[in-house]
Design a protein around this motif. Structure first.
Motif, PDB file in Angstrom:
ATOM      1  N   LEU A   1      42.095  44.268  48.605  1.00 29.57           N
ATOM      2  CA  LEU A   1      41.561  45.137  47.556  1.00 29.57           C
ATOM      3  C   LEU A   1      40.371  44.438  46.906  1.00 29.57           C
ATOM      4  O   LEU A   1      40.534  43.398  46.262  1.00 29.57           O
ATOM      5  CB  LEU A   1      42.655  45.439  46.526  1.00 29.57           C
ATOM      6  CG  LEU A   1      43.894  46.161  47.101  1.00 29.57           C
ATOM      7  CD1 LEU A   1      45.031  46.160  46.092  1.00 29.57           C
ATOM      8  CD2 LEU A   1      43.545  47.582  47.525  1.00 29.57           C
ATOM      9  N   TYR A   2      39.178  45.005  47.081  1.00 29.50           N
ATOM     10  CA  TYR A   2      37.949  44.329  46.687  1.00 29.50           C
ATOM     11  C   TYR A   2      37.026  45.257  45.889  1.00 29.50           C
ATOM     12  O   TYR A   2      37.118  46.481  45.997  1.00 29.50           O
ATOM     13  CB  TYR A   2      37.220  43.798  47.929  1.00 29.50           C
ATOM     14  CG  TYR A   2      37.878  42.544  48.474  1.00 29.50           C
ATOM     15  CD1 TYR A   2      37.359  41.293  48.191  1.00 29.50           C
ATOM     16  CD2 TYR A   2      39.046  42.627  49.223  1.00 29.50           C
ATOM     17  CE1 TYR A   2      37.978  40.138  48.653  1.00 29.50           C
ATOM     18  CE2 TYR A   2      39.678  41.482  49.681  1.00 29.50           C
ATOM     19  CZ  TYR A   2      39.140  40.234  49.392  1.00 29.50           C
ATOM     20  OH  TYR A   2      39.759  39.102  49.831  1.00 29.50           O
ATOM     21  N   GLY A   3      36.148  44.631  45.112  1.00 32.46           N
ATOM     22  CA  GLY A   3      35.172  45.365  44.327  1.00 32.46           C
ATOM     23  C   GLY A   3      33.803  45.323  44.972  1.00 32.46           C
ATOM     24  O   GLY A   3      33.317  44.246  45.349  1.00 32.46           O
ATOM     25  N   GLY A   4      33.176  46.467  45.088  1.00 33.85           N
ATOM     26  CA  GLY A   4      31.853  46.515  45.691  1.00 33.85           C
ATOM     27  C   GLY A   4      30.763  45.952  44.819  1.00 33.85           C
ATOM     28  O   GLY A   4      29.660  45.678  45.298  1.00 33.85           O
ATOM     29  N   ALA A   5      31.047  45.765  43.529  1.00 36.18           N
ATOM     30  CA  ALA A   5      30.066  45.192  42.600  1.00 36.18           C
ATOM     31  C   ALA A   5      30.471  43.788  42.193  1.00 36.18           C
ATOM     32  O   ALA A   5      30.237  43.355  41.067  1.00 36.18           O
ATOM     33  CB  ALA A   5      29.932  46.086  41.369  1.00 36.18           C
ATOM     34  N   ASP A   6      31.080  43.067  43.119  1.00 36.38           N
ATOM     35  CA  ASP A   6      31.537  41.698  42.875  1.00 36.38           C
ATOM     36  C   ASP A   6      30.511  40.732  43.455  1.00 36.38           C
ATOM     37  O   ASP A   6      30.451  40.541  44.669  1.00 36.38           O
ATOM     38  CB  ASP A   6      32.904  41.492  43.539  1.00 36.38           C
ATOM     39  CG  ASP A   6      33.505  40.125  43.284  1.00 36.38           C
ATOM     40  OD1 ASP A   6      32.780  39.229  42.814  1.00 36.38           O
ATOM     41  OD2 ASP A   6      34.713  39.954  43.550  1.00 36.38           O
ATOM     42  N   PRO A   7      29.688  40.084  42.611  1.00 28.93           N
ATOM     43  CA  PRO A   7      28.650  39.202  43.145  1.00 28.93           C
ATOM     44  C   PRO A   7      29.200  37.941  43.795  1.00 28.93           C
ATOM     45  O   PRO A   7      28.512  37.306  44.590  1.00 28.93           O
ATOM     46  CB  PRO A   7      27.813  38.857  41.908  1.00 28.93           C
ATOM     47  CG  PRO A   7      28.753  39.025  40.756  1.00 28.93           C
ATOM     48  CD  PRO A   7      29.660  40.152  41.135  1.00 28.93           C
ATOM     49  N   SER A   8      30.441  37.577  43.487  1.00 29.84           N
ATOM     50  CA  SER A   8      31.015  36.356  44.055  1.00 29.84           C
ATOM     51  C   SER A   8      31.545  36.576  45.467  1.00 29.84           C
ATOM     52  O   SER A   8      31.835  35.608  46.180  1.00 29.84           O
ATOM     53  CB  SER A   8      32.146  35.834  43.152  1.00 29.84           C
ATOM     54  OG  SER A   8      33.241  36.739  43.132  1.00 29.84           O
ATOM     55  N   ILE A   9      31.704  37.845  45.874  1.00 27.45           N
ATOM     56  CA  ILE A   9      32.177  38.164  47.226  1.00 27.45           C
ATOM     57  C   ILE A   9      31.257  39.246  47.781  1.00 27.45           C
ATOM     58  O   ILE A   9      31.531  40.445  47.646  1.00 27.45           O
ATOM     59  CB  ILE A   9      33.640  38.638  47.217  1.00 27.45           C
ATOM     60  CG1 ILE A   9      34.528  37.645  46.455  1.00 27.45           C
ATOM     61  CG2 ILE A   9      34.155  38.816  48.646  1.00 27.45           C
ATOM     62  CD1 ILE A   9      35.953  38.119  46.260  1.00 27.45           C
ATOM     63  N   PRO A  10      30.140  38.879  48.397  1.00 24.05           N
ATOM     64  CA  PRO A  10      29.156  39.854  48.882  1.00 24.05           C
ATOM     65  C   PRO A  10      29.758  40.839  49.876  1.00 24.05           C
ATOM     66  O   PRO A  10      30.636  40.487  50.666  1.00 24.05           O
ATOM     67  CB  PRO A  10      28.086  38.987  49.540  1.00 24.05           C
ATOM     68  CG  PRO A  10      28.274  37.623  48.969  1.00 24.05           C
ATOM     69  CD  PRO A  10      29.732  37.495  48.679  1.00 24.05           C
ATOM     70  N   LEU A  11      29.258  42.056  49.846  1.00 22.12           N
ATOM     71  CA  LEU A  11      29.781  43.091  50.737  1.00 22.12           C
ATOM     72  C   LEU A  11      29.596  42.739  52.209  1.00 22.12           C
ATOM     73  O   LEU A  11      30.432  43.093  53.045  1.00 22.12           O
ATOM     74  CB  LEU A  11      29.108  44.428  50.441  1.00 22.12           C
ATOM     75  CG  LEU A  11      29.724  45.263  49.317  1.00 22.12           C
ATOM     76  CD1 LEU A  11      28.912  46.519  49.085  1.00 22.12           C
ATOM     77  CD2 LEU A  11      31.177  45.605  49.640  1.00 22.12           C
TER      78      LEU A  11
END
Length: 264
Positions: free
Chosen positions: A195-205
């Motif tokens: 479960l991931y966030g698309g606006a998470d700068p620490s985990i690039p898409l």
């Protein structure tokens, strides 16, 4: 569950506690701290009198075994699980007392992955010793704990299910932490829902997509759900990063995933 203002028990470095923070009471539960054979503490909860329960291991954020993680353990217990969160950082320092995130990162960097895996093995054995069912066991984890959940799925392929929340997929390879989820993607045999966030700068898409590709190439029973506008920590109801709609949807997906694979 109720909502309220700032309460004791949260890590100092987490900052101001949001008005959206969720509080889950221990009424109807057996809940408390246990000491694992290694000497590490673990917070656990289960329905009072519960026996032969499915197990959910919870891997904490970098902020330690603070109130948010304990609340998640109680939430799961209210749903009929034996839930337990081992503190795999405390022997290297107390994240709850650390003055800032950099100090916490220094603690986290010292925690060896093999030792952390052993702590979760101990936590599962503890649940089994309390008459829970280790054959119906899952792991979930948040932030750094999301990374740990991926690694534990590779470490213990007999788990029934795994749900990592926005765990880093790659990073510095050190003697203490030599492998990351991207490195073990081909070893995942446990049904896993990321479960991931698309606006998470620490985990690039693009890294998330690379992880999905490696999982697919390996035929892993895994999927990753990306919430396009969600930041890192979108489930952390005590922080400004909380996104209620995405958090509720993801929580429901996690529970459905558990049930689909016999944990529940």
């Amino acid at each position: 569950m109720t909502q309220g203002s700032r309460e004791e028990g949260f890590a100092a470095a987490a900052g101001a506690i949001s008005a959206h923070v969720v509080h889950t009471s221990a009424e109807g539960l057996e809940a408390g701290l246990a000491t694992l054979p290694s000497g590490s503490p673990a917070y656990y909860a289960l329905p009072e009198g519960g026996r032969d329960l499915p197990v959910v291991l919870v891997a904490q954020e970098i902020f330690g075994l603070h109130e948010h993680i304990r609340d998640i353990v109680r939430r799961l217990a209210k749903l009929g699980y034996f839930s337990v969160a081992p503190d795999y950082l405390i022997r290297y320092g107390d994240p709850m007392a650390a003055p800032d995130v950099d100090a916490i990162r220094a603690i986290v960097a010292r925690a060896p992955d093999p030792e952390t895996m052993a702590f979760f093995d101990e936590a599962l054995a503890f649940a089994e010793s309390r008459d829970a069912d280790p054959k119906r066991a899952a792991i979930t984890g948040f932030c750094w704990g999301g990374r740990i959940a991926w690694l534990y799925a590779a470490h213990r392929p007999e788990l029934a299910a795994c749900v990592p929340w926005y765990g880093r997929l790659d990073g510095p390879h050190t003697p203490e932490q030599p492998r990351w989820p991207i490195d073990v993607a081909g070893e995942i045999k446990v049904p896993t829902l990321g479960l991931y966030g698309g606006a998470d700068p620490s985990i690039p898409l693009d890294l998330v997509q690379q992880m999905m590709q490696r999982l697919a190439e390996a035929g892993a029973p895994a999927d990753i759900m990306v919430y396009d506008d969600a930041p890192h920590g979108f489930f952390a109801d005590y922080r400004a990063s909380y996104r209620e709609q995405e958090a509720k949807d993801a929580w429901g997906r996690m529970l459905a995933w558990f049930r689909a694979y016999g944990v529940g």
